[in-house]
Design a protein around this motif. Sequence first.
Motif, PDB file in Angstrom:
ATOM      1  N   UNK A  93       2.752 -28.840  22.145  1.00  0.00           N
ATOM      2  CA  UNK A  93       1.527 -28.372  21.478  1.00  0.00           C
ATOM      3  C   UNK A  93       0.410 -29.413  21.569  1.00  0.00           C
ATOM      4  N   UNK A  94       0.771 -30.666  21.814  1.00  0.00           N
ATOM      5  CA  UNK A  94      -0.239 -31.713  21.975  1.00  0.00           C
ATOM      6  C   UNK A  94      -0.399 -32.121  23.434  1.00  0.00           C
ATOM      7  N   UNK A  95       0.424 -31.554  24.315  1.00  0.00           N
ATOM      8  CA  UNK A  95       0.385 -31.954  25.719  1.00  0.00           C
ATOM      9  C   UNK A  95       1.013 -33.304  25.960  1.00  0.00           C
ATOM     10  N   UNK A  96       1.918 -33.719  25.078  1.00  0.00           N
ATOM     11  CA  UNK A  96       2.543 -35.044  25.186  1.00  0.00           C
ATOM     12  C   UNK A  96       3.933 -34.961  25.803  1.00  0.00           C
ATOM     13  N   UNK A  97       4.268 -35.957  26.588  1.00  0.00           N
ATOM     14  CA  UNK A  97       5.649 -36.208  26.986  1.00  0.00           C
ATOM     15  C   UNK A  97       5.961 -37.634  26.545  1.00  0.00           C
ATOM     16  N   UNK A  98       7.114 -37.820  25.886  1.00  0.00           N
ATOM     17  CA  UNK A  98       7.479 -39.163  25.403  1.00  0.00           C
ATOM     18  C   UNK A  98       8.460 -39.822  26.356  1.00  0.00           C
ATOM     19  N   UNK A  99       8.241 -41.103  26.626  1.00  0.00           N
ATOM     20  CA  UNK A  99       9.146 -41.871  27.496  1.00  0.00           C
ATOM     21  C   UNK A  99       9.595 -43.140  26.779  1.00  0.00           C
ATOM     22  N   UNK A 106       0.110 -38.274  28.775  1.00  0.00           N
ATOM     23  CA  UNK A 106      -0.802 -37.153  28.545  1.00  0.00           C
ATOM     24  C   UNK A 106      -1.722 -37.030  29.750  1.00  0.00           C
ATOM     25  N   UNK A 107      -2.357 -35.875  29.855  1.00  0.00           N
ATOM     26  CA  UNK A 107      -3.359 -35.680  30.904  1.00  0.00           C
ATOM     27  C   UNK A 107      -4.618 -36.457  30.508  1.00  0.00           C
ATOM     28  N   UNK A 108      -5.207 -37.119  31.495  1.00  0.00           N
ATOM     29  CA  UNK A 108      -6.409 -37.916  31.295  1.00  0.00           C
ATOM     30  C   UNK A 108      -7.517 -37.067  30.658  1.00  0.00           C
ATOM     31  N   UNK A 109      -8.229 -37.586  29.665  1.00  0.00           N
ATOM     32  CA  UNK A 109      -9.312 -36.813  29.048  1.00  0.00           C
ATOM     33  C   UNK A 109     -10.315 -36.341  30.103  1.00  0.00           C
ATOM     34  N   UNK A 110     -10.732 -35.115  29.991  1.00  0.00           N
ATOM     35  CA  UNK A 110     -11.715 -34.577  30.928  1.00  0.00           C
ATOM     36  C   UNK A 110     -11.091 -33.840  32.105  1.00  0.00           C
ATOM     37  N   UNK A 111      -9.809 -34.029  32.330  1.00  0.00           N
ATOM     38  CA  UNK A 111      -9.148 -33.344  33.446  1.00  0.00           C
ATOM     39  C   UNK A 111      -8.699 -31.957  33.000  1.00  0.00           C
ATOM     40  N   UNK A 112      -8.730 -31.016  33.936  1.00  0.00           N
ATOM     41  CA  UNK A 112      -8.287 -29.655  33.599  1.00  0.00           C
ATOM     42  C   UNK A 112      -6.863 -29.390  34.065  1.00  0.00           C
ATOM     43  N   UNK A 113      -6.221 -30.418  34.639  1.00  0.00           N
ATOM     44  CA  UNK A 113      -4.849 -30.222  35.104  1.00  0.00           C
ATOM     45  C   UNK A 113      -3.902 -29.992  33.929  1.00  0.00           C
ATOM     46  N   UNK A 114      -2.749 -29.387  34.254  1.00  0.00           N
ATOM     47  CA  UNK A 114      -1.711 -29.190  33.236  1.00  0.00           C
ATOM     48  C   UNK A 114      -0.668 -30.288  33.391  1.00  0.00           C
ATOM     49  N   UNK A 115      -0.037 -30.639  32.302  1.00  0.00           N
ATOM     50  CA  UNK A 115       1.051 -31.617  32.351  1.00  0.00           C
ATOM     51  C   UNK A 115       2.206 -31.039  33.167  1.00  0.00           C
ATOM     52  N   UNK A 116       2.703 -31.763  34.160  1.00  0.00           N
ATOM     53  CA  UNK A 116       3.854 -31.239  34.917  1.00  0.00           C
ATOM     54  C   UNK A 116       5.091 -31.140  34.043  1.00  0.00           C
ATOM     55  N   UNK A 117       6.037 -30.350  34.485  1.00  0.00           N
ATOM     56  CA  UNK A 117       7.319 -30.230  33.775  1.00  0.00           C
ATOM     57  C   UNK A 117       8.090 -31.540  33.903  1.00  0.00           C
ATOM     58  N   UNK A 118       8.434 -32.146  32.805  1.00  0.00           N
ATOM     59  CA  UNK A 118       9.175 -33.412  32.826  1.00  0.00           C
ATOM     60  C   UNK A 118      10.272 -33.341  31.757  1.00  0.00           C
ATOM     61  N   UNK A 119      11.395 -32.694  32.080  1.00  0.00           N
ATOM     62  CA  UNK A 119      12.453 -32.523  31.072  1.00  0.00           C
ATOM     63  C   UNK A 119      13.055 -33.853  30.621  1.00  0.00           C
ATOM     64  N   UNK A 120      13.661 -33.842  29.451  1.00  0.00           N
ATOM     65  CA  UNK A 120      14.366 -35.022  28.935  1.00  0.00           C
ATOM     66  C   UNK A 120      15.350 -35.524  29.994  1.00  0.00           C
ATOM     67  N   UNK A 121      15.329 -36.832  30.241  1.00  0.00           N
ATOM     68  CA  UNK A 121      16.209 -37.428  31.233  1.00  0.00           C
ATOM     69  C   UNK A 121      15.530 -37.687  32.571  1.00  0.00           C
ATOM     70  N   UNK A 122      14.358 -37.068  32.816  1.00  0.00           N
ATOM     71  CA  UNK A 122      13.615 -37.292  34.062  1.00  0.00           C
ATOM     72  C   UNK A 122      13.157 -38.743  34.148  1.00  0.00           C
ATOM     73  N   UNK A 123      13.248 -39.339  35.329  1.00  0.00           N
ATOM     74  CA  UNK A 123      12.720 -40.691  35.512  1.00  0.00           C
ATOM     75  C   UNK A 123      11.315 -40.628  36.102  1.00  0.00           C
ATOM     76  N   UNK A 124      10.470 -41.532  35.664  1.00  0.00           N
ATOM     77  CA  UNK A 124       9.110 -41.675  36.198  1.00  0.00           C
ATOM     78  C   UNK A 124       8.857 -43.158  36.446  1.00  0.00           C
ATOM     79  N   UNK A 125       7.777 -43.453  37.191  1.00  0.00           N
ATOM     80  CA  UNK A 125       7.337 -44.846  37.346  1.00  0.00           C
ATOM     81  C   UNK A 125       5.934 -44.989  36.770  1.00  0.00           C
TER      82      UNK A 125
END
Lengths: 389, 389
Positions: B279-285, B334-353
């Motif tokens: 609901x906030x467009x957040x993903x927690x890592x 979160x998506x950078x302010x001003x961008x219209x992109x959507x947050x990609x799907x990043x399920x729990x356990x996904x690795x990012x850099x």
Amino acid sequence: METKLDMRRAAKVIDTLITPSLLLDRGKLERNVRRLAEHAKKLGVVLRPHMKTAKSIEVARRLFPGEPGPITVSTIAEAEYFAGHGFRDMTYAVGMSPAAANRAMELCRRTGVDLKLLLDTVEQADALAVVRETTGVTPSVFIELDCDEHRGGLKPDDPKLIEVADRIVAAGANLVGVLAHAGESYGLTTSDALIEAAENERSATVGAAEILRAHGHACPIVSLGSTPTAHFAANLEGVTELRAGVYMFFDLVQHGVGVCAIDDIAISVLATVIGAKPEKGWVLVDAGWMALSRDRGTANQRLDQGYGVVCDEQGRVLEDVVVSQASQEHGILAIRPGSSRAMPELPVGTQIRILPNHACAMGAQHDFYSVINGQSPEIEARWERIRGW
Amino acid sequence: METKLDMRRAAKVIDTLITPSLLLDRGKLERNVRRLAEHAKKLGVVLRPHMKTAKSIEVARRLFPGEPGPITVSTIAEAEYFAGHGFRDMTYAVGMSPAAANRAMELCRRTGVDLKLLLDTVEQADALAVVRETTGVTPSVFIELDCDEHRGGLKPDDPKLIEVADRIVAAGANLVGVLAHAGESYGLTTSDALIEAAENERSATVGAAEILRAHGHACPIVSLGSTPTAHFAANLEGVTELRAGVYMFFDLVQHGVGVCAIDDIAISVLATVIGAKPEKGWVLVDAGWMALSRDRGTANQRLDQGYGVVCDEQGRVLEDVVVSQASQEHGILAIRPGSSRAMPELPVGTQIRILPNHACAMGAQHDFYSVINGQSPEIEARWERIRGW
């Protein structure tokens, strides 16, 4: 590979310490620890201190002079370290990944500790079945609550609360309770607002526990806390335990919130003057952000403390002198904007102490504390800190 | 006391690393190192890399594949470490305190290294006599210059320049040259401004050397550098050596200045998704400021990158996804302010850099690099870092 041991690392007085160096005032630590322990006792709750600030067994021993007691940790590395020192009752207060849960349960299996996990999604709850199967340990789990829109957690009235609880049980895990952290309280500045934040944290957490109980989940532990709300809570009815970490050391952010006096701040960085730019009112010291951290937590408070408040070598505040800029190994001392005071004389070689914006962040930049007591130059002990994950 | 060794610390592929974990892309490191080495060669100057960013013997070996070469250090602990690995020609590029000078000269006496000091005051120059007497070593010293009002140093036209030089000689020390650092170049963003800053750094430094020579001081070394000016310098006539550090890894600040592409950034923090607030467009890592550092160096650039730019586990940028908030062990994507992109799907356990705002600051939060190459999941090696003073 170790660097060569320098004799000055075994300094007996602060004048001979290699600078920058992290100091910890034992008397202030003990006073801060006593203050919250007494408050928790009066409120009738268990205090479960958060070790993320101190990361030191010697500090933990001052919290529990007899037997090791219940603690909170922020990394599995902390859990491993404190388990190795006899701590048995721990909560890992960061939302679990499946990998972290496996590692935590392996620690439980190896050492017999009770390390409780935290989650707020159905996916995490479902993953517990695999964790249990892989490690042979039944995970004990808290549901994380969101009481103030700070970070993670479920709102107490979110229908997912029941769903997640049911899925924890379905995964064969043990739902031990609910856990909240009023992180937004760091942005408050008045007693009334802090008392209200503490009551909001309490009512949200107790409310969630009651909803779970109405759905057949016993929810024995009701855990909450942040350093500001822990100190301002007037009533913790329905709560079983209180968590806080930075209160052991305190810092300028907590001072700005109104939780402590400057004189309560127990850690500082000892630094040495290495130059000056009199025409700019600058004094340069050998402590930059590597020693102080990049934390600027007071930037949005009423009084911006730069990269820290400057004290003389005995720890007496030099009025209106702050670290105005920091590069990696350089700090620039200057008079606070708006003040009419003059920069005191600080010749090359003079030692000063710098108080932290944020004790957790300053501490993390160092591997040990040189333990002092008040204005005495004597170093009583050297206490190691751990880091990493 | 050591924490228990977890088998996952010996991971062979990044999927099994404990997160958060610092990754170093060897191919990018080697490309960045080659780029500046070739530029320095073309300009006819010695390159004296600053080891404050990498703090690693394995990285140093990629700078000097044959014999150890000249390096710059930011702490005496670095000097001790690199001396222990065969480095002999070092400059300690932080203004000396008398205590640091003694410790440096003790290292020279013990190991035979040539560790040059830096100063800009008469008091520091006078202190060299005692350092020489105490340690039995003749200090080699640079005078620090101020070319852009950044921090310490004397202006080239300051009459104190001659006075300090004379006092160095009177103290029985060896004046080896002048040294400048165009630290204000980090605030620039156009090629023209960077070329001008590089020329300003050059002319100020060479001018000071000429003034000293006119007063009988040989001033054999004329040293300057910052990562932006080092790359944009078109002419280094009169300069003998160039210093830079962050260029080995690069970072988002250097990208914002215009010195490197995003794809040149060689370090990142591997993190794992631990939750979301759709609901906030957040993903927690599980990477907060403890892993990323508190550095917000892009906050005042044209493009604020939050606490870092987010990539997938292969290192491909997730467009407009940044770490918008960081607490100790939590990052909020979160998506950078001003961008219209959507947050990609990043399920729990996904690795990012996560790419760093400031490579020196991110590196400092970790004890080792897991060395990778490009998009391969394989971990080639584990390289230790040092820290402390």
